[in-house]
Scaffold this active site. Sequence first.
Site, short mmCIF file in Angstrom:
data_model
loop_
_atom_site.label_atom_id
_atom_site.label_comp_id
_atom_site.label_asym_id
_atom_site.label_seq_id
_atom_site.Cartn_x
_atom_site.Cartn_y
_atom_site.Cartn_z
N GLY A 101 0.81 -1.21 0.00
CA GLY A 101 0.00 0.00 0.00
C GLY A 101 0.85 1.27 0.00
O GLY A 101 0.52 2.25 -0.68
N SER A 102 1.95 1.26 0.75
CA SER A 102 2.80 2.46 0.81
C SER A 102 3.40 2.75 -0.55
O SER A 102 3.44 3.90 -1.00
CB SER A 102 3.92 2.27 1.83
OG SER A 102 3.39 2.05 3.11
N ASN A 133 -7.78 4.61 8.68
CA ASN A 133 -7.24 3.42 9.35
C ASN A 133 -7.28 3.51 10.86
O ASN A 133 -7.17 2.50 11.55
CB ASN A 133 -5.79 3.17 8.89
CG ASN A 133 -4.94 4.40 8.98
OD1 ASN A 133 -5.22 5.42 8.34
ND2 ASN A 133 -3.89 4.34 9.78
N GLN A 164 -7.85 0.40 3.54
CA GLN A 164 -8.71 -0.08 4.63
C GLN A 164 -10.15 -0.31 4.18
O GLN A 164 -10.99 -0.69 4.97
CB GLN A 164 -8.69 0.91 5.81
CG GLN A 164 -7.34 1.05 6.49
CD GLN A 164 -6.94 -0.17 7.32
OE1 GLN A 164 -7.73 -1.07 7.58
NE2 GLN A 164 -5.69 -0.20 7.74
N SER A 224 -3.74 -2.96 -0.54
CA SER A 224 -2.63 -3.70 0.07
C SER A 224 -3.07 -5.13 0.38
O SER A 224 -4.19 -5.35 0.86
CB SER A 224 -2.22 -2.99 1.37
OG SER A 224 -1.29 -3.76 2.08
N HIS A 245 -1.90 -7.38 2.66
CA HIS A 245 -1.92 -7.94 4.02
C HIS A 245 -3.07 -7.45 4.89
O HIS A 245 -3.22 -7.90 6.02
CB HIS A 245 -0.56 -7.73 4.72
CG HIS A 245 -0.27 -6.33 5.13
ND1 HIS A 245 -0.30 -5.94 6.44
CD2 HIS A 245 0.09 -5.24 4.44
CE1 HIS A 245 0.05 -4.67 6.53
NE2 HIS A 245 0.28 -4.22 5.31
N THR A 285 11.33 -7.97 -11.39
CA THR A 285 10.68 -9.26 -11.60
C THR A 285 9.52 -9.39 -10.64
O THR A 285 9.66 -9.15 -9.44
CB THR A 285 11.69 -10.41 -11.40
OG1 THR A 285 12.77 -10.19 -12.31
CG2 THR A 285 11.08 -11.77 -11.65
N CYS A 293 2.37 1.89 12.69
CA CYS A 293 3.70 2.46 12.57
C CYS A 293 3.93 3.57 13.59
O CYS A 293 5.06 3.88 13.91
CB CYS A 293 3.95 2.97 11.16
SG CYS A 293 2.62 3.98 10.54
C1 LIG Z 1 -4.87 3.57 5.00
C2 LIG Z 1 -3.55 2.90 4.79
N1 LIG Z 1 -2.81 3.25 3.73
C3 LIG Z 1 -1.62 2.67 3.49
C4 LIG Z 1 -1.11 1.70 4.31
C5 LIG Z 1 0.22 1.10 4.00
O1 LIG Z 1 0.08 -0.19 3.46
P1 LIG Z 1 1.31 -1.21 3.47
O2 LIG Z 1 1.49 -1.64 4.88
O3 LIG Z 1 0.87 -2.33 2.56
O4 LIG Z 1 2.48 -0.48 2.93
C6 LIG Z 1 -1.84 1.31 5.44
C7 LIG Z 1 -1.29 0.33 6.39
O5 LIG Z 1 -1.41 0.47 7.58
C8 LIG Z 1 -3.10 1.93 5.67
O6 LIG Z 1 -3.84 1.60 6.74
#
Ligand SMILES: Cc1ncc(COP(=O)(O)O)c(C=O)c1O
Length: 404
Positions: A83-84, A166, A200, A220, A222, A258, A346
Amino acid sequence: MTKISKLMSSEDDRINYLDHAATTPVRAEVLEKMLPYFTEKFGNPSSLYALAGEARYGLDEAREQVASVLSAHPGEIVFTGGGSESNNTAIKGVANARPQGSFGRGHIVTTAIEHHAVIHPVEQLEKLGYAATYVGVDEHGLVDPEEVAAAITGDTFLVSVMMVNNEVGTVQNISKISERVRDAAASAGGDVVIHTDAVQAAGKLSLDVNDLGVDLMSLSGHKIYGPKGVGVLFVRRGVELDPLIAGGGQERQRRSGTENVPSIVGMGEAMMLIEAERPTSRLRMQTLSNMLIEGISERIPDSKFNGHYIKRVPEIVNFSFSGVEGEPVLLGLDFKGVAASSGSACSSASLEPSHVLLAMGVSPDVAVGSVRISMGRETTVDDIDDVLMALPQVIKHLGSFPTF
Ligand SMILES: Cc1ncc(COP(=O)(O)O)c(C=O)c1O
């Protein structure tokens, strides 16, 4: 207690995992689908022989699976490293693809409650000379579409508003925001790309990119019972985007390297499965969520619910408890076998109050006492009963309400 408990040695050691907004376990069906791609189907999808074809088939199928959930074209799906990375690619990729001579110029509109994976790349662009507006929210974490539209100028080239927060679970009206932004951009004579961080929202709300009116969407793996380190960026056909990672030109030149075939296959399967469950899971989650919110409000007098009572996903519940800090509450809960979080994972190790709660007008001393409980597909009524027993005891122990 959750099925994660199977990993633990004894019944008494089981953990009540209530941190699904931080991450989720890979579901068995997903893992099963992934496993052959580590071993017999290990080929590089870019190679020409039959073995590579199997890997390519896995990639293509996953792309189609994700595209079908988003009502998108498979060619509009870019697999990323999470996601990041999707958010960074969306924001920096659009900025970097602008016509020559516009580097460092232009305006971005986002909100004060975005995940740091949106806020920090926007701040990086600000350091390079771009301008940014961080639209505020009301006390429930809701963005006013009119305020977003009002922030648009002739220089605005990108709008990024998350679908579901989130930390507090508030749901934004993305289709309304898109509609108002396009009107405002047309009046201002500009051309705006609209991005939404839907990390989310997956499995909780419809991700139909046409109904939402967005050009870019981040997801994302996970958070939806898929693997970590894999994500998706939907890129609407015609949107100009410079790759963040340049190299061999994979993902139609939009993300080189890859492909992480096993994880991509897992992401596709996880998307399909979570989407299929969405209608039934909603009702169940609503019941558990109401139980949790009512239970906490009744049992802990000095508690404050953070979020919107209606425009929210039921899975995420956030409370502040005055007079305590989040960290000791989480440690106390952990001691009682409950895994929860204080806002986003985080930032949960820091004592800084959450930027989301501050933007909602929660005072810093109350914001540091916030706890996020996020439920998932394995959460049961018993799990909620357990946390409703444990939490008041922990808060009492920490001295928040002496009359308990
Ligand atoms: C709203 C939101 N965006 C982005 C992310 C980041 O995703 P990833 O952990 O896959 O980098 C998160 C993860 O906590 C999230 O909650």
